[in-house]
Design a protein around this motif. Sequence first.
Motif, PDB file in Angstrom:
ATOM      1  N   LYS A 190      -0.356  10.132  62.836  1.00  0.00           N
ATOM      2  CA  LYS A 190       0.089   9.088  63.751  1.00  0.00           C
ATOM      3  C   LYS A 190      -0.867   7.895  63.756  1.00  0.00           C
ATOM      4  O   LYS A 190      -0.464   6.742  63.624  1.00  0.00           O
ATOM      5  CB  LYS A 190       0.205   9.689  65.144  1.00  0.00           C
ATOM      6  CG  LYS A 190       0.669   8.750  66.224  1.00  0.00           C
ATOM      7  CD  LYS A 190       0.813   9.544  67.511  1.00  0.00           C
ATOM      8  CE  LYS A 190       1.246   8.639  68.627  1.00  0.00           C
ATOM      9  NZ  LYS A 190       0.379   7.482  68.802  1.00  0.00           N
ATOM     10  N   ALA A 191      -2.156   8.191  63.850  1.00  0.00           N
ATOM     11  CA  ALA A 191      -3.155   7.119  63.868  1.00  0.00           C
ATOM     12  C   ALA A 191      -3.200   6.389  62.529  1.00  0.00           C
ATOM     13  O   ALA A 191      -3.334   5.155  62.483  1.00  0.00           O
ATOM     14  CB  ALA A 191      -4.527   7.698  64.198  1.00  0.00           C
ATOM     15  N   THR A 192      -3.065   7.138  61.436  1.00  0.00           N
ATOM     16  CA  THR A 192      -3.124   6.531  60.102  1.00  0.00           C
ATOM     17  C   THR A 192      -1.969   5.564  59.885  1.00  0.00           C
ATOM     18  O   THR A 192      -2.150   4.448  59.379  1.00  0.00           O
ATOM     19  CB  THR A 192      -3.115   7.628  59.023  1.00  0.00           C
ATOM     20  OG1 THR A 192      -4.198   8.549  59.252  1.00  0.00           O
ATOM     21  CG2 THR A 192      -3.279   7.024  57.636  1.00  0.00           C
ATOM     22  N   GLU A 194      -0.115   4.091  62.266  1.00  0.00           N
ATOM     23  CA  GLU A 194      -0.213   2.967  63.204  1.00  0.00           C
ATOM     24  C   GLU A 194      -1.229   1.940  62.734  1.00  0.00           C
ATOM     25  O   GLU A 194      -0.984   0.730  62.788  1.00  0.00           O
ATOM     26  CB  GLU A 194      -0.562   3.494  64.594  1.00  0.00           C
ATOM     27  CG  GLU A 194       0.582   4.246  65.243  1.00  0.00           C
ATOM     28  CD  GLU A 194       0.208   4.871  66.576  1.00  0.00           C
ATOM     29  OE1 GLU A 194       1.127   5.284  67.283  1.00  0.00           O
ATOM     30  OE2 GLU A 194      -0.987   4.943  66.907  1.00  0.00           O
ATOM     31  N   ARG A 195      -2.386   2.415  62.266  1.00  0.00           N
ATOM     32  CA  ARG A 195      -3.410   1.475  61.796  1.00  0.00           C
ATOM     33  C   ARG A 195      -2.914   0.716  60.575  1.00  0.00           C
ATOM     34  O   ARG A 195      -3.179  -0.484  60.435  1.00  0.00           O
ATOM     35  CB  ARG A 195      -4.708   2.226  61.493  1.00  0.00           C
ATOM     36  CG  ARG A 195      -5.423   2.711  62.756  1.00  0.00           C
ATOM     37  CD  ARG A 195      -6.745   3.368  62.457  1.00  0.00           C
ATOM     38  NE  ARG A 195      -7.442   3.705  63.695  1.00  0.00           N
ATOM     39  CZ  ARG A 195      -7.792   4.945  64.046  1.00  0.00           C
ATOM     40  NH1 ARG A 195      -7.520   5.972  63.244  1.00  0.00           N
ATOM     41  NH2 ARG A 195      -8.411   5.155  65.193  1.00  0.00           N
ATOM     42  N   GLU A 201      -6.099  -1.413  67.905  1.00  0.00           N
ATOM     43  CA  GLU A 201      -6.878  -0.179  67.985  1.00  0.00           C
ATOM     44  C   GLU A 201      -6.845   0.427  69.380  1.00  0.00           C
ATOM     45  O   GLU A 201      -6.802   1.662  69.525  1.00  0.00           O
ATOM     46  CB  GLU A 201      -8.330  -0.456  67.573  1.00  0.00           C
ATOM     47  CG  GLU A 201      -9.190   0.791  67.440  1.00  0.00           C
ATOM     48  CD  GLU A 201      -8.718   1.749  66.351  1.00  0.00           C
ATOM     49  OE1 GLU A 201      -9.119   2.923  66.397  1.00  0.00           O
ATOM     50  OE2 GLU A 201      -7.957   1.325  65.470  1.00  0.00           O
ATOM     51  N   VAL A 204      -3.749   2.388  69.579  1.00  0.00           N
ATOM     52  CA  VAL A 204      -3.849   3.599  68.747  1.00  0.00           C
ATOM     53  C   VAL A 204      -4.595   4.696  69.501  1.00  0.00           C
ATOM     54  O   VAL A 204      -4.148   5.847  69.566  1.00  0.00           O
ATOM     55  CB  VAL A 204      -4.571   3.288  67.415  1.00  0.00           C
ATOM     56  CG1 VAL A 204      -4.838   4.578  66.634  1.00  0.00           C
ATOM     57  CG2 VAL A 204      -3.751   2.327  66.568  1.00  0.00           C
ATOM     58  N   LEU A 205      -5.721   4.338  70.090  1.00  0.00           N
ATOM     59  CA  LEU A 205      -6.544   5.328  70.794  1.00  0.00           C
ATOM     60  C   LEU A 205      -5.848   5.847  72.047  1.00  0.00           C
ATOM     61  O   LEU A 205      -5.923   7.034  72.368  1.00  0.00           O
ATOM     62  CB  LEU A 205      -7.902   4.717  71.146  1.00  0.00           C
ATOM     63  CG  LEU A 205      -8.773   4.321  69.948  1.00  0.00           C
ATOM     64  CD1 LEU A 205     -10.064   3.659  70.416  1.00  0.00           C
ATOM     65  CD2 LEU A 205      -9.088   5.537  69.077  1.00  0.00           C
ATOM     66  N   GLN A 208      -3.236   8.271  70.994  1.00  0.00           N
ATOM     67  CA  GLN A 208      -3.851   9.550  70.600  1.00  0.00           C
ATOM     68  C   GLN A 208      -4.084  10.431  71.820  1.00  0.00           C
ATOM     69  O   GLN A 208      -3.775  11.627  71.820  1.00  0.00           O
ATOM     70  CB  GLN A 208      -5.185   9.292  69.889  1.00  0.00           C
ATOM     71  CG  GLN A 208      -5.056   8.717  68.504  1.00  0.00           C
ATOM     72  CD  GLN A 208      -4.646   9.740  67.464  1.00  0.00           C
ATOM     73  OE1 GLN A 208      -5.377  10.669  67.142  1.00  0.00           O
ATOM     74  NE2 GLN A 208      -3.441   9.589  66.931  1.00  0.00           N
TER      75      GLN A 208
END
Length: 359
Positions: A190-192, A194-195, A201, A204-205, A208
């Motif tokens: 998911k983070a990969t 989105e970034r 950021e 993203v955090l 998470q």
Amino acid sequence: MKKYFIFLVSALFVSIEAYSQVNRPQEPKPPFGYTIEEVTFKNETEGISLAGTLTYPAKGSKFPAVILISGSGPQDRNSEIMNHKPFLVIADHLTKNGIAVLRVDDRGTAESGGNYNESGLNDFVADTKSALDFLKGHKKINRKQIGLIGHSLGGNIAPIVATEREKDVAFIVLLAGSGIRGDELMLLQKATIERKMGVPEAAVLQAQDNMKGAYDIILNLAAEPEEIQIELKKYFTDKFGGMIPEKQVEAIAKQMTMPWFSDFVKFDPEEILEKVKCPVLALNGANDLQVPSKENLAAIKKALEAGANKDYQTQELEGLNHLFQESETGLPNEYASIEQTFSPLALDIITEWINERTQ
């Protein structure tokens, strides 16, 4: 926050918009030059009939063989996605190089019986074992040279079958198979993504943290799926209030409590991979955003080393995405626009590796 909610569950549930690209130059066309059998066999444990296609060279017998195991979600025998048929392309290539291939409609899909979304990982393992038994009894197949090729979620199923049927599985190939626990993989995925898409950021955090709370409910609540679903609905409602429609919250909670999905969230490949004694080839693309290569290949290698596996190879392939296409970004919305179905380089690596262990 609502803008980024589509990524809260995972790329497994991302809906890819309609696409117009239909040029698929790798798709094989007749005449094929090898034998094609339409087959059916039973999962005797559950009484489910499974249907598939077996291909093998036109001349000779006692061929080495592989079973193709699909990734997450109900898929047909070709693992068709966006007009791509990767399992058809793989089967064609391997069969032309002397390796028989069995590819099967997932349960509840096309001509196979059963219900995919009511099934868990153990059910998919049982289906693969049934395919294995079918091949062992086929007169054209060398029963001592049967291997498994699993893509994505199939890369988790293959090692389980290899450990439970150690004498029957000669080798396994993991294509974008995961090496870390399901919840950790989903958060990383998911983070990969989105970034890569340029999501801020901070968002993203925050996402998470939001999703970790949902996965923790699945991991820690010992209850029936219906009860977990209720807890997930409460959790998402508390987190997002009126920003997300109630029906959407209900749909996400239902998806996350499907047996196969909750099993995957809890599944730790390390524990199984340490027990795999047969030869293992693990491939992943450097542009894979769904099962990021560096973290997962490292975890697979670590587990195989811990189990003292004597014959394994892990390899990252530059530029390839989750579907093993040569890609620019690796983002899922790119899959449909790429004409290539499966990297020729990856096909050659798989073929050469299998032939080295069966000839």
